[in-house]
Write a protein that holds these residues in place. Sequence first.
Motif, PDB file in Angstrom:
ATOM      1  N   GLU A   1     -11.210  -2.360   6.474  1.00 40.19           N
ATOM      2  CA  GLU A   1     -10.684  -2.550   7.827  1.00 40.19           C
ATOM      3  C   GLU A   1     -10.275  -1.210   8.447  1.00 40.19           C
ATOM      4  N   LEU A   2      -9.607  -0.396   7.664  1.00 41.48           N
ATOM      5  CA  LEU A   2      -9.172   0.924   8.122  1.00 41.48           C
ATOM      6  C   LEU A   2     -10.361   1.790   8.521  1.00 41.48           C
ATOM      7  N   MET A   3     -11.312   1.937   7.610  1.00 36.61           N
ATOM      8  CA  MET A   3     -12.445   2.826   7.868  1.00 36.61           C
ATOM      9  C   MET A   3     -13.351   2.276   8.968  1.00 36.61           C
ATOM     10  N   ALA A   4     -13.454   0.967   9.081  1.00 36.44           N
ATOM     11  CA  ALA A   4     -14.243   0.381  10.162  1.00 36.44           C
ATOM     12  C   ALA A   4     -13.634   0.760  11.505  1.00 36.44           C
TER      13      ALA A   4
ATOM     14  N   SER B   1      -6.431   2.354  16.659  1.00 40.54           N
ATOM     15  CA  SER B   1      -5.475   2.083  15.589  1.00 40.54           C
ATOM     16  C   SER B   1      -4.423   1.064  16.006  1.00 40.54           C
ATOM     17  N   ASP B   2      -4.268   0.791  17.330  1.00 43.12           N
ATOM     18  CA  ASP B   2      -3.296  -0.200  17.746  1.00 43.12           C
ATOM     19  C   ASP B   2      -3.737  -1.617  17.385  1.00 43.12           C
ATOM     20  N   THR B   3      -4.992  -1.812  17.025  1.00 44.09           N
ATOM     21  CA  THR B   3      -5.462  -3.116  16.581  1.00 44.09           C
ATOM     22  C   THR B   3      -5.271  -3.291  15.077  1.00 44.09           C
ATOM     23  N   LEU B   4      -4.922  -2.225  14.404  1.00 43.30           N
ATOM     24  CA  LEU B   4      -4.694  -2.278  12.958  1.00 43.30           C
ATOM     25  C   LEU B   4      -3.257  -2.708  12.670  1.00 43.30           C
ATOM     26  N   PRO B   5      -3.041  -3.350  11.535  1.00 47.05           N
ATOM     27  CA  PRO B   5      -1.664  -3.655  11.153  1.00 47.05           C
ATOM     28  C   PRO B   5      -0.886  -2.353  10.924  1.00 47.05           C
ATOM     29  N   PRO B   6       0.421  -2.391  11.064  1.00 46.24           N
ATOM     30  CA  PRO B   6       1.231  -1.176  10.882  1.00 46.24           C
ATOM     31  C   PRO B   6       1.002  -0.489   9.541  1.00 46.24           C
ATOM     32  N   THR B   7       0.683  -1.256   8.517  1.00 44.80           N
ATOM     33  CA  THR B   7       0.461  -0.667   7.191  1.00 44.80           C
ATOM     34  C   THR B   7      -0.775   0.224   7.150  1.00 44.80           C
ATOM     35  N   LEU B   8      -1.685   0.066   8.113  1.00 46.95           N
ATOM     36  CA  LEU B   8      -2.911   0.877   8.146  1.00 46.95           C
ATOM     37  C   LEU B   8      -2.928   1.880   9.290  1.00 46.95           C
ATOM     38  N   SER B   9      -2.138   1.657  10.317  1.00 47.39           N
ATOM     39  CA  SER B   9      -2.222   2.518  11.500  1.00 47.39           C
ATOM     40  C   SER B   9      -1.798   3.955  11.214  1.00 47.39           C
ATOM     41  N   GLY B  10      -0.833   4.157  10.318  1.00 47.04           N
ATOM     42  CA  GLY B  10      -0.430   5.518   9.961  1.00 47.04           C
ATOM     43  C   GLY B  10      -1.558   6.274   9.283  1.00 47.04           C
ATOM     44  N   THR B  11      -2.294   5.597   8.445  1.00 48.67           N
ATOM     45  CA  THR B  11      -3.427   6.235   7.771  1.00 48.67           C
ATOM     46  C   THR B  11      -4.541   6.537   8.765  1.00 48.67           C
ATOM     47  N   ALA B  12      -4.742   5.649   9.719  1.00 50.83           N
ATOM     48  CA  ALA B  12      -5.745   5.905  10.762  1.00 50.83           C
ATOM     49  C   ALA B  12      -5.378   7.156  11.555  1.00 50.83           C
TER      50      ALA B  12
END
Length: 96
Positions: free
Chosen positions: A47-50, A2-13
């Motif tokens: 991107e999130l689910m991947a 999740s650290d590779t995800l933007p902050p807007t998606l990392s919480g959901t991850a």
Amino acid sequence: MSDTLPPTLSGTARMLRSAYPAGIPGSAYFPVLAVLYEHFSDRNLAELMAAVMGKDAAVVLNDIYACASSKPASAAIAAAKRLLEQHGLQAICAED
């Protein structure tokens, strides 16, 4: 991952990993997509689910389109939503 995800998606991850610590089982994958679909753009959801599933984003995007055109059973969607709510879905949805 999740650290590779933007902050807007990392919480959901983090929420998804909390709800499904052993990984999202195949039987829950499409119901989870259906729950999250209304809160994310197709690209962000892919991107999130991947990242969470360890899949290619293009494959997930096709899964999203398949899920949108043929929704999973409402009972399966409701079960996924209940579980995600226990792990912070409302807070995630309030951010969008």
